[in-house]
Every structure is written in structure tokens, then in C-alpha cells.
Enzyme design. Structure first.
Site, short mmCIF file in Angstrom:
data_model
loop_
_atom_site.label_atom_id
_atom_site.label_comp_id
_atom_site.label_asym_id
_atom_site.label_seq_id
_atom_site.Cartn_x
_atom_site.Cartn_y
_atom_site.Cartn_z
N LYS A 157 0.84 -1.20 0.00
CA LYS A 157 0.00 0.00 0.00
C LYS A 157 0.87 1.25 0.00
O LYS A 157 2.05 1.18 0.36
CB LYS A 157 -0.90 -0.02 1.23
CG LYS A 157 -0.12 -0.05 2.52
CD LYS A 157 -0.98 -0.40 3.71
CE LYS A 157 -0.16 -0.41 4.95
NZ LYS A 157 -0.76 -1.22 6.01
N ARG A 174 -10.87 0.52 14.49
CA ARG A 174 -10.69 1.28 13.25
C ARG A 174 -11.74 0.76 12.28
O ARG A 174 -12.85 1.23 12.26
CB ARG A 174 -9.26 1.06 12.75
CG ARG A 174 -8.77 2.08 11.77
CD ARG A 174 -7.27 1.95 11.53
NE ARG A 174 -6.87 0.66 10.96
CZ ARG A 174 -5.63 0.40 10.51
NH1 ARG A 174 -4.69 1.31 10.60
NH2 ARG A 174 -5.35 -0.76 10.00
N TYR A 229 18.30 31.13 5.45
CA TYR A 229 17.25 32.03 5.91
C TYR A 229 17.31 32.23 7.42
O TYR A 229 17.54 31.27 8.16
CB TYR A 229 15.87 31.45 5.60
CG TYR A 229 15.50 31.44 4.14
CD1 TYR A 229 15.37 32.62 3.42
CD2 TYR A 229 15.28 30.23 3.49
CE1 TYR A 229 15.02 32.59 2.07
CE2 TYR A 229 14.92 30.19 2.16
CZ TYR A 229 14.79 31.38 1.45
OH TYR A 229 14.44 31.34 0.14
N MET A 280 13.44 25.12 0.55
CA MET A 280 12.53 24.29 -0.23
C MET A 280 13.29 23.24 -1.04
O MET A 280 12.93 22.07 -1.05
CB MET A 280 11.68 25.16 -1.17
CG MET A 280 10.62 24.37 -1.90
SD MET A 280 9.72 25.35 -3.10
CE MET A 280 8.74 26.38 -2.05
C1 LIG Z 1 -0.07 -2.07 6.70
C2 LIG Z 1 -0.65 -3.29 7.22
C3 LIG Z 1 0.14 -4.37 7.61
C4 LIG Z 1 1.65 -4.33 7.61
O1 LIG Z 1 2.10 -3.71 8.79
P1 LIG Z 1 3.66 -3.62 9.11
O2 LIG Z 1 3.73 -3.10 10.49
O3 LIG Z 1 4.24 -2.66 8.13
O4 LIG Z 1 4.19 -4.97 8.96
C5 LIG Z 1 -0.48 -5.54 7.99
N1 LIG Z 1 -1.82 -5.62 8.02
C6 LIG Z 1 -2.63 -4.60 7.69
C7 LIG Z 1 -4.10 -4.76 7.76
C8 LIG Z 1 -2.09 -3.39 7.29
O5 LIG Z 1 -2.88 -2.38 6.94
#
Ligand SMILES: *Cc1c(COP(=O)(O)O)cnc(C)c1O
Length: 824
Positions: free
Chosen positions: A492, A591, A719, A768
Site C-alpha cells: 500500500k 478502526r 534564511y 525548499m
Molecule cells: C499495513 C498493514 C500491515 C503491515 O504492517 P507492518 O507493520 O508494516 O508490517 C499488515 N496488516 C494490515 C491490515 C495493514 O494495513
């Protein structure tokens, strides 16, 4: 002229004492153990081994589909395959080793066998760089030094070769025995014996005894003079009495003695004494390991009875081996594989295999004269064409007068040019489109000039992703898992900011079972780029269900409302097969997900439809990385187990069950169930520091020095004049700023960067597009490399400076920073 180095199946059956089912006349010219590298299936033999995750039968099927018809197996498949030949043996790996041993015995060539804890690959590659124009060298590809890699390498020896250079590595007791029988080295080299990673060995002595077995097999041995343990083991063993012994090191007893060295301007000048004669060599490296490796190369050259003075200019031009191959995004949705550091047939083959793993329809090869080979031109380019043709390039560009003369041997649309400049003069960027381009050639041809024209961006600040370390980290996590446990890798947010397609492609090559994305569009991009691995969408938003279905993505379902909407969409689209979905149980994160008490409602819905089936049920831990919160983890897992069991009882089937993320795999392997979800761990980071020591950093953020200013005490920088020099100072300006993702809080002394191994403090306010560092005490110049994070400072150190976590650091590096991918 082709004398016979190949075997037919009848001969192989005899050599291996195997039962042959099939055609005994079938010749075998290529050996494959990895289905991904199959390109010439016709005369190929597939070595059917069980993988870490999948069975031999699985790979056999895959190899058959790729056109392989001959298989080395330990059991015949239940379903016979049309036209397949089988060599049936007890143990496939042992048989392959037997074959390699037989093959080795047919050649009388001198052979260097290299073992040791560090430096094997560097010494092998450097010896090649030093000796290629005197010998036709056979050598291990990459770092093939295992029980499988060594026999595979030795099978590459043919009648042209007059020198072999091979690596032998051991990771467990009793492994060297097989390797020494296969290699039968004439000269054995022991680089060193480490003490850091003993892993499966009791102590340093048992590791040394294992490695020394390779030396016992040789007539001549090369080993360190400064290591008392090795000296003791060798002088107390009568086997070594009759051998020619060459030692290297600082000790005045060393045959090849390091007298002294100096490092200046990125080079080391090394004084060496051999039998009272002084030599000096210069190498373009300054680290201790390189000096040691150069010394081993000197000892090897001495063992060939050559004069070191004849190699001076070659030592000066030695190349780092980790700089071999890079994969970059190129213009117009293309990919560039740049391997313009060395040019010989083995490295060409490696580059071609990397290319074969990129899923692009149009494939273009740019290939120069091959300089590092002793073969006569005709034979050399014949072999080159034989290697290249099976890859079916859309187009081949030949550069150089020699290779151009053999244009007719290449079976594609071929263009030939005398020089790189001639090619560039007619290169039109708009003609490049959705293709993968391999640039392969020798340094002299300056292929980087083509690369400059094709690269997507030309910002000096880059994020380097080391795909080899990614692989290492995944294997390290896998070592905590049972072979049957599936692996989902979370890609992701563009794989935590490291790039979506290339990482997903690398993971697909590593046969991971699932990829996880956050939103449907991320999954869509991966499908469009040719990724076929199953993909779960963790957070499918309701307007994205069409995308989910159209691109065969699998949604996470977290409320009854979402399930109803998704069922409605499936109905509209008239999907006939039950569609896979993944149920998320809410156990404490609060969540997304079903509360256990909502399960009945979901189950009722599922029972009323056959539009979907539940492929997996999972939950997510809130505190897997916090040892002090173990109770909370166990509480979450108890709730999860209860919900899962209830589901199974009600629905009478068992979906894949999973709960662990990266820290969870390390801390709670007993709860790995059917699958785990790996994320941050792939990049070499873990909250569990002992475990992190076994990982390697995958990501390196780096830039270069744009300018160096000398300022006087009292003058200020940047700056707001927040930094004022207290003494005469040298200030380097770096072309990277907050628009690249370097947060402003890192300015004014709050962080450091690495220049040539020294840490330089960031001074003044971060701008920047630029920032400044104090290099008063560091020997550096404009254009030199600067590491923002990587090995040191590490990603976690950098995150600490920012009072955040590595996840946020990686995902905050802006898109204008080019991502570059390295293999090997
Ligand atoms: C991002 C995510 C993981 C991976 O988590 P890490 O701590 O990066 O290993 C596992 N399960 C879900 C549902 C996630 O959203």
C-alpha cells in the site's frame, strides 16, 4: 567447431545411475532450477526441487508450461505429461552434484575455489577483471556458492575455458564435503573467518574447520597470515605439509605482505612485499575490506607465477561489484536496465535474465562490442547471438565496429552503429514507448549517455532501493515461518513510498502469495502493469467496487453495509462465479471491522447468497511492536480466535486465517496461522533490535554536493541567519529540501548526513530545494555523494530525529525524488 560438452538423456541416466523414462537421444544444453529464467526450453533440463513455499510438482507444471520437456525428478508426476522425459533419481540435489562432479572431472583446467566469511564474490569478480584477457575464464554467476549454486556454476565450464574461478559457501556443518568434491580446486583461497555470524556453527573453530576442508582438496592454498586459529589448524594438519602455501597479511611471515597503505582522494596506494621485492598498487577504494580483497588478488596473481607490476593499471580500474546493474524508470512509461559496467558473456546472461522478468511487450537491447573475453571475434559473437536470440527482442541496437560486423547473426530487427554518439544522434525520445530497454556494454562506450537521454528525471537526489536486500529481508522473515504459512506483502501507499510496480514485480518474482494495497486504484495500477499475484484491497471505498471487480482485486469487507453494497455490484455485473472476499474482525484497534457480535448478521447474509465466498478472515494488532503490551495482544488474539471458530462452525468451511504484521511475526510466531502480512520489515526495519540486526537496509536516500563555500567566523548560513560560524568553516550545499520530503525540523543542527563515512551536521534552516551541511573536517569535494539515510544514519535514526516512525519517513519522500532499483 563445437566439441562435445553437452550430454544426452541416455548419457545422463548412466552418469547419474538414474532411471530414464523418455527419449535417450534428447540432448541437454541448458540446466534450469528456476522457472523464471527459462528461455531456451527445447534442450533444457529442469532440476525439479521443492521450493520454500511450493512443491516440486508445482514448479514442474510451471516449467512444462514454459516448454520444458526434460525433468530431473525424485518422483514421477501422477498425471503423465505429453512428450515429457523424466530422469528419476533418489535425491535431485545429490544427482545434480554428481553430474557437476563428473563434468568437472572432464576438464583439466586450473581452478580457484574461494571460500571464507566475506569477500568471496568481490575476489572472484576482481580476479576476473584482472585476468580476463589472459584466460578464458569460467566463473560462478552472481554469488552462486550454495549446495545448488556450485553445481549449477560448474556445469557452465566448457572446452574453451582454461581457468575456473568459483565460490564455495557453507551455512551449515558438513556442507563443504560436497562442494570440494564438485570443485576439485587446484588452488583454494580462504579469504577470512568471521566471528559475527556463526549461525549454525558451534564456534569459530568449527566454522574454520568446515571451510578449511576446501583447502584440503587443493594442491596450493592461499590464506590469511594474521589469523592464529587458521595458522594453527593448518600447521597442525599433515595434509597441508606437501602443499604450496601462500599467506597474505600484515605479519612479516606473510608471503604477500601488506607493508603500508595511504588513502587519498578516494584511492588507496598499497605497498606490498613479496620475497623481498617491493610492489605498489593503487585501487579506487579506501575501505579496509577492499584493501584486504586487493591483497588476496595479489596473492592469487602471485600463485599464477605472474609479476604484479603487469597488473598495476588494471588494479587502478577495478570496479565495485555492487554497482553492476540498475533498474530505472524511463520516459514514456518505459523501464531502463542499465548494466554498463562490465562486458562479458556471464554478466550478459545475468542482465538478460533480469530483463526477462520485466513484463513489458516491447523489449529493446542496446549491446556494445564485448571487450572482456579472450575468444576470437567470430566465436565470441556467435556465442553472444546464441545467448541473445532466445529472448526475442523487438529490436536490437549494436554499437561498436566489431559486433556490428556480425549483425546478421542476431535474429530481430537490428540496427548497427560504430559509436554511441552515432546512435544518440538519431535517437528520438518520442519513439520510446512502454518498453523495457537493456543497456549492456563495456564502460568505454559510455552507455550512460544513452541512459541520460532516457531516464525519467534528472534530479541528483534519489531514493535507491536494493532489491537484493529486500529479498534477503523477506527470506529472513520466512525463516520464522512454517513452510506452509502463506505470505502477504503489503504494498500500500506505493509500497511504503518505495514505488509500486517495481516492488510488486520483485515480490511476484519471489512467489509471495498475496499483495495488499490500501485503495482500489493502487491495485488497478499493478494489474495494468502486468502483476498477476492475488491482490487484497484493504480499504475499498464504495465508489470503487467496479474497479475492484474489473481488475480482479479482492476486497476487505468490514461492515454489513459494505457487504450489501458489494453484493449489489456483483449482481449488476452478473458475475457468475462466487467472488472471493476477506472479512476483517475488529478486536481492539477500533478502526475498521466487524465487532464479534455482528457476526451473526454477516453469516445470515452469506448463507443467503452464493455471489461471494470468504477467502480469508483476519484482524490487525495494535501493539505487536510493544513488548509491554503483550496482554493486549493476547486479548485481541483471543477475541479473533473465538470469532474465527464461530464462523467455521456456522459456515462449515475454513477461510485463510491471519493476524500478524511484521512485528507480530517476530514476537508471536506461534500465532502465524495460515498467513502473515509483512510490511515495514521488507525495508529492513524492526522494533525488535536483535532481529533487526539480521535484516539489511533496503532503502538509501542520497544526493550529491552541489557547491562548497568557505566562510569566516561570524558569517551566517541560510534564511533567518540561524547558524553563525564560530570559526572558519566549509559549508556544502545539497540539492535537496523540504519539497523532497526533508522536514524543516531537521535543520539547525538537528540531524546529520554521511559523506565518505563521516557524519556532517546540517546547519542553518532547510530551504525548499536545498540544505546546507558543515564539512569543515571532512575531506570532500563538489559532486561527491551524500547519504541522507541508509546504513548510517539508519532509517530508524533518521525517524528518531524527526520524532516519528520509519513508516512516515518512507511515505513522505516526495514523488520528485527518483526511485532507482538495484539488483545483486
Ligand atoms: C499495513 C498493514 C500491515 C503491515 O504492517 P507492518 O507493520 O508494516 O508490517 C499488515 N496488516 C494490515 C491490515 C495493514 O494495513
Amino acid at each position: 567447431m563445437k566439441t562435445k560438452t553437452n550430454y544426452n538423456l541416455g548419457e545422463l541416466a548412466q552418469i547419474l545411475n538414474a532411471k530414464l523414462i523418455g527419449d535417450k537421444e534428447q540432448t541437454i544444453e541448458e540446466y534450469y532450477f528456476d522457472t523464471r529464467t527459462i528461455v531456451c526450453p527445447t534442450n533444457g533440463l529442469f532440476i525439479t526441487l521443492k521450493g520454500l513455499q511450493k512443491s516440486g510438482a508445482y514448479y514442474l507444471d510451471e516449467a512444462y508450461q514454459k516448454g520444458i520437456r526434460s525433468f530431473l525428478v525424485s518422483s514421477i508426476p501422477a498425471q503423465p505429461k505429453d512428450g515429457a522425459n523424466y530422469l528419476l533419481v533418489q535425491d535431485v540435489l545429490v544427482a545434480l552434484q554428481m553430474l557437476a562432479k563428473h563434468h568437472r572431472q572432464r576438464f583439466t583446467l586450473p581452478l580457484f575455489g574461494i571460500t571464507g566469511s566475506n569477500g568471496k564474490t568481490v575476489v572472484k569478480e576482481w580476479l576476473y577483471q584482472l585476468l580476463w584477457n589472459e584466460y578464458n575464464i569460467a566463473r560462478s554467476p552472481k554469488s552462486y556458492n550454495s549446495q545448488l549454486g556450485v553445481p549449477f556454476s560448474v556445469l557452465l565450464i566448457d572446452e574453451h575455458n582454461d581457468l575456473g574461478i568459483f565460490e564455495a559457501g557453507v551455512s551449515q556443518p558438513n556442507e563443504m564435503q560436497a562442494l570440494r568434491c564438485i570443485l576439485q580446486p587446484t588452488t583454494a583461497i580462504l579469504t577470512n573467518i568471521g566471528s559475527a555470524h556463526l549461525e549454525n556453527f558451534l564456534d569459530r573453530r568449527s566454522l574454520a574447520l568446515e571451510k578449511i576442508q576446501l583447502l584440503e582438496a587443493a594442491q596450493e592454498i592461499i590464506y590469511p597470515a594474521d589469523d592464529e586459529l587458521i595458522e594453527e589448524l593448518i600447521s597442525s594438519n599433515p595434509v597441508f605439509d606437501s602443499k604450496r602455501r601462500i599467506t597474505f597479511g600484515k605479519s612479516d611471515k606473510a608471503t604477500v605482505q601488506l607493508k603500508q597503505y595511504q588513502t587519498i582522494n578516494g584511492q588507496s596506494s598499497i605497498d606490498i612485499e613479496i620475497s623481498g621485492v617491493l610492489f605498489n598498487i593503487i585501487i579506487p577504494f579506501t575501505d579496509q575490506a577492499s584493501i584486504q580483497n586487493a591483497l588476496i588478488c595479489c596473492a592469487s596473481i602471485y600463485s599464477l607465477n605472474k609479476n604484479l607490476n603487469d597488473y598495476k593499471s588494471k588494479f587502478e580500474k577495478l570496479l565495485p561489484i555492487e554497482m553492476r546493474l540498475e533498474i530505472k524508470e524511463a520516459i514514456n512509461n518505459s523501464i531502463l536496465i542499465n548494466d554498463a559496467f562490465n562486458s562479458d558473456l556471464i554478466s550478459l546472461k545475468n542482465a538478460l535474465d533480469t530483463l526477462a522478468q520485466q513484463s513489458r511487450e516491447r523489449k529493446v537491447l542496446v549491446l556494445t562490442d564485448i571487450l572482456q573475453s579472450k575468444l576470437a571475434d567470430k566465436e565470441l559473437y556467435q556465442k553472444t547471438a546464441e545467448l541473445v536470440n532466445p529472448y526475442h527482442f523487438t529490436e536490437i541496437v549494436l554499437i561498436g565496429e566489431k559486433i556490428s560486423a556480425y549483425k546478421k547473426l542476431f535474429k530481430s530487427y537490428v540496427r548497427a552503429y560504430a559509436t554511441t554518439a552515432d546512435f544518440i544522434a538519431q535517437l528520438r525520445q518520442e519513439n520510446v514507448d512502454h518498453e523495457v530497454i537493456l543497456l549492456k556494454g563495456s564502460r568505454k562506450f559510455e552507455l550512460e549517455k544513452i541512459s541520460e537521454q532516457l531516464e525519467k528525471r534528472t534530479h541528483d537526489t534519489v531514493l535507491e532501493i536494493n532489491l537484493e536486500n529486500l529479498r534477503h529481508n523477506i527470506q529472513t522473515y520466512r525463516s520464522l515461518l512454517k513452510p506452509s504459512t502463506k505470505l502477504m506483502c503489503m504494498v500500500k501507499a506505493n509500497s511504503y513510498g518505495t514505488g509500486s510496480f517495481e516492488i510488486a514485480n520483485a515480490l511476484q518474482q519471489l512467489n509471495v502469495d498475496y499483495l495488499g494495497v490500501a485503495i482500489a486504484d493502487e491495485g488497478k495500477e499493478l494489474r495494468k502493469a502486468g502483476i498477476l499475484t492475488p491482490i487484497v484491497v484493504m480499504n475499498p471505498e464504495q465508489h470503487s467496487y467496479s474497479t475492484v471487480i474489473n481488475y480482479a482485486l479482492e476486497p476487505e469487507i468490514y461492515t454489513v453495509r459494505v457487504l450489501k453494497l458489494f453484493l449489489q455490484k456483483l449482481q449488476e455485473k452478473q458475475i457468475s462465479e462466487p467472488y472471493p472476499i476477506h472479512l476483517k474482525i475488529e478486536t481492539g484497534m477500533n478502526r475498521l471491522g466487524f465487532k464479534p457480535e455482528q457476526l451473526d448478521e454477516i453469516i445470515a447474509l452469506l448463507k443467503s447468497t452464493n455471489l461471494v465466498y470468504v477467502r480469508s478472515i483476519f484482524s490487525h494488532l495494535a501493539t505487536a511492536d510493544m513488548p509491554e503490551e503483550q496482554d493486549f495482544v493476547r486479548q485481541q488474539i483471543a477475541v479473533f480466535n473465538k470469532s474465527y471458530d464461530y464462523f467455521v462452525e456456522q459456515m462449515a468451511y475454513r477461510p485463510i486465517k491471519h493476524v500478524l504484521n511484521s512485528p507480530g511475526i517476530v514476537a508471536y510466531p506461534e500465532h502465524q496461522y495460515d498467513m502473515v502480512r509483512l510490511g515495514i520489515g521488507m525495508y529492513g526495519y524492526s522494533e525488535y533490535k536483535d532481529f533487526m540486526n539480521r535484516l539489511k537496509p533496503t532503502v538509501q536516500f542520497k544526493t550529491v554536493i552541489s557547491q562548497i563555500n568557505e566562510i569566516e567566523a561570524g558569517e551566517s548560513v541560510s534564511y533567518g541567519r540561524r547558524y553563525q560560524a564560530k570559526r572558519h568553516a566549509r559549508i556544502a550545499t545539497l540539492p535537496v529540501g523540504y519539497a523532497d520530503g526533508i522536514r524543516r525540523t531537521l535543520g539547525n543542527g538537528n540531524s546529520k548526513v554521511n559523506i565518505h563515512g563521516h557524519l556532517a551536521t546540517v546547519v542553518g534552516t532547510i530551504c525548499m530545494d536545498m540544505m546546507m551541511v558543515d564539512v569543515t573536517d571532512i575531506d570532500c569535494k563538489e559532486g561527491d555523494e551524500v547519504i541522507i539515510f541508509g546504513e548510517n544514519p539508519s532509517l530508524s535514526q533518521y525517524a528518531n530525529w524527526l520524532q516519528t516512525i520509519p513508516y512516515e519517513v518512507l511515505t513522505s519522500i516526495s514523488t520528485r525524488v527518483q526511485r532507482i532499483y538495484y539488483k545483486e
